[in-house]
Design a protein around this motif. Structure first.
Motif, short mmCIF file in Angstrom:
data_model
loop_
_atom_site.label_atom_id
_atom_site.label_comp_id
_atom_site.label_asym_id
_atom_site.label_seq_id
_atom_site.Cartn_x
_atom_site.Cartn_y
_atom_site.Cartn_z
N ASP A 124 14.38 29.30 58.87
CA ASP A 124 13.97 30.55 59.98
C ASP A 124 12.77 31.07 59.17
N SER A 185 16.92 38.66 60.27
CA SER A 185 16.66 37.07 60.56
C SER A 185 17.99 36.50 60.48
N ASP A 186 18.61 36.63 59.23
CA ASP A 186 19.73 35.99 58.95
C ASP A 186 20.56 36.68 57.70
N TYR A 189 22.49 34.69 55.05
CA TYR A 189 21.59 34.30 53.86
C TYR A 189 21.35 35.38 53.00
#
Length: 346
Positions: A124, A185-186, A189
């Motif tokens: 990503d 974004s994530d 993560y």
């Protein structure tokens, strides 16, 4: 301290500080409000903490002189030495070049999997940018920790120490900012801590350090404390623990809602219905962004409150102890990775 020891009966309130939180708070629940009743039990889900409220309510009984250490008139009116200004200019130039290198690598597509240590599907873009920026941040924190150590060992003026303390706090503010961008974004993560070393992940709490535990680590390094300072630190630790408990209750509620959404699904449902249920579950997972945001806000305000409670030299010692602690965690991870392996075959 009466207010610090009062039972936690409402969402922890934080905000109104000299430095604003790095990002705007995000509501974690879109339905009914999350509340903690007088027994300390979560009854429903909503925003755990609101940054526009008072986080330092537990410190209201502490004399203001403790929270705002007195500065001498000569120190306030004196201009920064030329070498200090020169070093700050060099730091700003190094940070500017670091940002340009990151942007250039991203624009040219030079962020391949081999560079970042990833394999498999493409990384990503937000995660890849965070990996680069976080690596720069670790280098900067190591450099700043070394500067603090040298300054505290030498004959450093109060003004220079104060500027080093402000630089250290700004570094943590920057970390919380880039984490917020990466979380959007994530978020899994960030929460999994794969960007940290294994030993750091062992102590991970919602994508970072647990504020109340850090206060326990730092306190012996800050002695001698005055009695008002000791009371203020105890109040801050209790308030931080209450906020952590509120976040934990919210996380449990989210896990419960997610589990119910997955288990009540009809195993014989049509593919369209199945996909809709999965989409709804993904939507619930996105609510984790709010937890990371609130946890980082708690970390940030805890550091800010400690800065208010301590003198300049104590604050410098605290930042040095914190930076050294994180360095030791990373060093321990390296030692663990290099340990001799015993063969499974006798």
């Amino acid at each position: 301290m009466t207010s610090a020891s009062a039972q936690f009966a409402a969402p922890v309130r934080m905000g109104v500080y000299e430095r604003p939180p790095p990002v705007a708070p995000i509501g974690m629940w879109s339905n009914e409000p999350f509340k903690v009743d007088s027994g300390g039990q979560a009854t429903s889900a909503s925003t755990i903490m609101e940054p526009d409220n008072k986080f330092d309510a537990g410190l209201e009984d502490v004399p203001q002189g403790v929270l705002e250490p007195a500065r001498s008139t000569d120190q306030e009116t004196s201009k920064p030495p030329e070498k200090v200004l020169r070093r700050l200019a060099q730091n700003r130039e190094a940070a500017r070049k670091s940002r340009l290198r990151k942007k250039g690598a991203y624009a040219n597509g030079n962020m391949g999997d081999s560079t970042l240590g990833f394999s498999g599907p493409p990384v990503d873009a937000g995660v890849a940018a965070f990996e680069i920026e976080y690596g720069h941040w670790v280098d900067e924190q190591n450099r700043h920790t070394a500067e603090l150590r040298n300054a505290l060992q030498g004959q450093t003026s109060e003004l220079e120490l104060r500027m080093l303390v402000e630089t250290g706090l700004n570094n943590y503010d920057h970390l919380f900012g880039i984490k917020s961008i990466a979380a959007h974004s994530d978020v899994l993560y960030i929460m999994s801590g794969t960007w940290k070393t294994p030993i750091e992940r062992f102590f991970l709490w919602i994508g970072g350090f647990r504020p109340s535990e850090v206060l326990k680590i730092l306190r012996p390094q800050l002695e001698p404390l005055t009695e008002p300072q000791r009371m203020a630190v105890c109040g801050l630790q209790q308030t931080s623990t209450q906020a952590e408990d509120a976040l934990f209750q919210g996380m449990e509620k989210l896990q419960q809602n997610l589990t119910e959404a997955l288990t009540v699904a009809d195993p014989f449902a049509s593919p369209d219905a199945y996909m809709q249920q999965m989409v709804d579950a993904v939507g619930k997972l996105k609510e984790l962004v709010g937890f990371v945001t609130q946890a980082d806000h708690l970390r940030q305000t805890t550091l800010q409150q400690m800065h208010k409670i301590l003198t300049t030299r104590q604050a410098a010692r605290g930042l040095l102890a914190l930076g050294d602690y994180f360095q030791r965690l990373r060093a321990l991870s390296q030692l663990w990775a290099a340990r001799p392996r015993e063969s499974a075959i006798s």
